[in-house]
Design an enzyme around this catalytic site. Structure first.
Site, PDB file in Angstrom:
ATOM      1  N   ASN A 189       0.955  -1.092  -0.147  1.00  0.00           N
ATOM      2  CA  ASN A 189      -0.233   0.078  -0.038  1.00  0.00           C
ATOM      3  C   ASN A 189       0.770   1.358  -0.039  1.00  0.00           C
ATOM      4  O   ASN A 189       1.873   1.360   0.858  1.00  0.00           O
ATOM      5  CB  ASN A 189      -0.804   0.121   1.333  1.00  0.00           C
ATOM      6  CG  ASN A 189      -1.758   1.011   1.417  1.00  0.00           C
ATOM      7  OD1 ASN A 189      -2.694   1.183   0.309  1.00  0.00           O
ATOM      8  ND2 ASN A 189      -2.155   1.580   2.433  1.00  0.00           N
ATOM      9  N   HIS A 224      -5.003   9.776  -1.929  1.00  0.00           N
ATOM     10  CA  HIS A 224      -5.266  10.905  -0.956  1.00  0.00           C
ATOM     11  C   HIS A 224      -5.020  12.038  -2.390  1.00  0.00           C
ATOM     12  O   HIS A 224      -3.979  12.428  -2.464  1.00  0.00           O
ATOM     13  CB  HIS A 224      -4.119  11.316  -0.200  1.00  0.00           C
ATOM     14  CG  HIS A 224      -4.223  10.193   1.110  1.00  0.00           C
ATOM     15  ND1 HIS A 224      -5.461  10.278   1.979  1.00  0.00           N
ATOM     16  CD2 HIS A 224      -3.560   9.060   1.565  1.00  0.00           C
ATOM     17  CE1 HIS A 224      -5.361   9.274   2.936  1.00  0.00           C
ATOM     18  NE2 HIS A 224      -4.043   8.630   2.727  1.00  0.00           N
ATOM     19  N   GLU A 253      -7.537   4.603   0.689  1.00  0.00           N
ATOM     20  CA  GLU A 253      -7.633   5.582   1.555  1.00  0.00           C
ATOM     21  C   GLU A 253      -7.962   6.920   0.846  1.00  0.00           C
ATOM     22  O   GLU A 253      -7.616   8.146   1.030  1.00  0.00           O
ATOM     23  CB  GLU A 253      -6.287   5.830   2.236  1.00  0.00           C
ATOM     24  CG  GLU A 253      -5.794   4.614   2.871  1.00  0.00           C
ATOM     25  CD  GLU A 253      -4.281   5.128   3.472  1.00  0.00           C
ATOM     26  OE1 GLU A 253      -3.979   6.364   3.779  1.00  0.00           O
ATOM     27  OE2 GLU A 253      -3.621   4.113   3.868  1.00  0.00           O
TER      28      GLU A 253
END
Ligand code: GLA
Length: 346
Positions: A189, A224, A253
């Site tokens: 990740n 993000h 995320e």
């Protein structure tokens, strides 16, 4: 009641609002990062729109094993129970990371650095204990988080893991996780995953893990993002590049900051109309893309759920509010939400 009041009442009554996870149920799961506070304050919203959760902090190393051998699972267990009660899945986040890992991990009692064998043995003990506890419950783990460097010309981020154990710490983490739960999907990740230079480094790392035979199943794109960056084309290229390695892709995320990273303005108490319109346009484009690549993308997790709580309220400008999600501070759908729903139906 005037028309405005009727609309507000309707928006507040979530039964009338389509469920985000249902809208995408043929394609991918819809997740949210949660913490013990938002499990209470956002409970209804979470149950209505999401079929997956991730612990924002509660499964990180420092939360689960603050002191060697003393595991603290109570809060993580509560999150897992919430998911089970509400029929949701859980993504595990995260086993090995340079941040939020206690100092004891890397030190002997006298404060000197441990040797490679000790560090790997501690890593193995942690991974075995944590992954076994949630075996069969947590279906996917972010095994290694953010090991790739943002610096030009440098593949791996300098860290204690790298210093002490060498680059093999990454493959070892995947092996330990796989041994503990052979059915769990294991992910690498990272952020800035769609920036071309970093994308190529992540690709190189994942390819080398595959070549070594490490049990890696997927790449987590943290996502993000903001109103302008990355471009849709950059995201598309990242998806195609990682998918070309035969990796499953999870968006892990997702949030869409209304500020550019360099923008330090602090004058706003609410997002401007232009910001909200652009955010809706961006979200629609992202979900269009996720839909297009849903053969590869199996899960889309937001790093939060609604604008009343986001880590971006403090980062990168301390104390500045941000509004990065599909739901506003009162959990009412924003234009972004309706445009994403349209995308699902189109
Ligand atoms: C990274 C980590 C997350 C979280 C965010 C900031 O993306 O992977 O766990 O800490 O930073 O909240």
């Amino acid at each position: 009641m005037d028309r405005r009041q009727i609309i507000v009442t309707k928006q507040d009554h979530s039964d009338d609002i389509p469920k985000l996870h249902e809208a995408f149920k043929q394609r991918f799961r819809i997740g949210a990062a949660v913490n013990p506070i938002t499990l209470d304050t956002q409970s209804e919203l979470l149950k209505h729109h999401f079929n997956n959760i991730t612990a924002e902090n509660e499964m990180k190393f420092e939360s689960l094993q603050p002191v060697e051998g003393k595991y603290t699972f109570a809060v993580a267990d509560r999150l897992v129970d919430f998911a089970a009660t509400n029929g949701m899945g859980v993504r595990g986040h995260t086993l090995v990371w340079h941040n939020q890992t206690p100092k004891w991990m890397f030190e002997n009692r006298d404060g000197s650095a441990v040797d490679r064998e000790t560090l790997l043995a501690r890593m193995q003990a942690h991974i075995e204990t944590v992954v076994s506890r949630y075996k069969g419950i947590i279906y996917a783990w972010d095994v290694v988080n953010e090991a790739v460097s943002d610096n030009s010309g440098e593949l791996l981020r300098p860290s204690k893991w790298l210093d002490i154990a060498g680059e093999d710490f990454i493959a070892s983490a995947f092996e330990f996780a796989h041994a503990a739960d052979p059915k769990a999907l294991l992910f690498y990740n990272d952020y800035n995953e769609s920036v071309p230079e970093k994308r190529e480094k992540i690709y190189t790392l994942v390819r080398s893990l595959k070549e070594k035979g490490a049990p890696i199943h997927g790449v987590g794109l943290q996502a993000h993002w903001n109103l302008e960056h990355p471009t849709i084309d950059e995201i598309r290229q990242a998806i195609e590049r990682y998918a070309s390695l035969g990796m499953k892709l999870h968006i892990t995320e997702l949030d869409v900051s209304v500020f550019q990273f360099e923008d330090r303005r602090t004058d706003l108490t609410e997002p401007t109309d232009e910001m909200l319109a652009r955010q809706a346009e961006r979200y629609q484009q992202f979900f269009q893309l996720f839909k297009e690549y849903s053969e590869h993308i199996h899960s889309v997790t937001f790093w939060g759920a609604a604008d009343d709580y986001t880590w971006l309220d403090h980062f990168p400008v301390r104390g500045r509010k941000n509004w990065p999600f599909l739901f506003d501070e009162k959990h009412r759908p924003k234009q972004s939400f309706w445009d994403v729903i349209d995308t699902a139906r189109s």
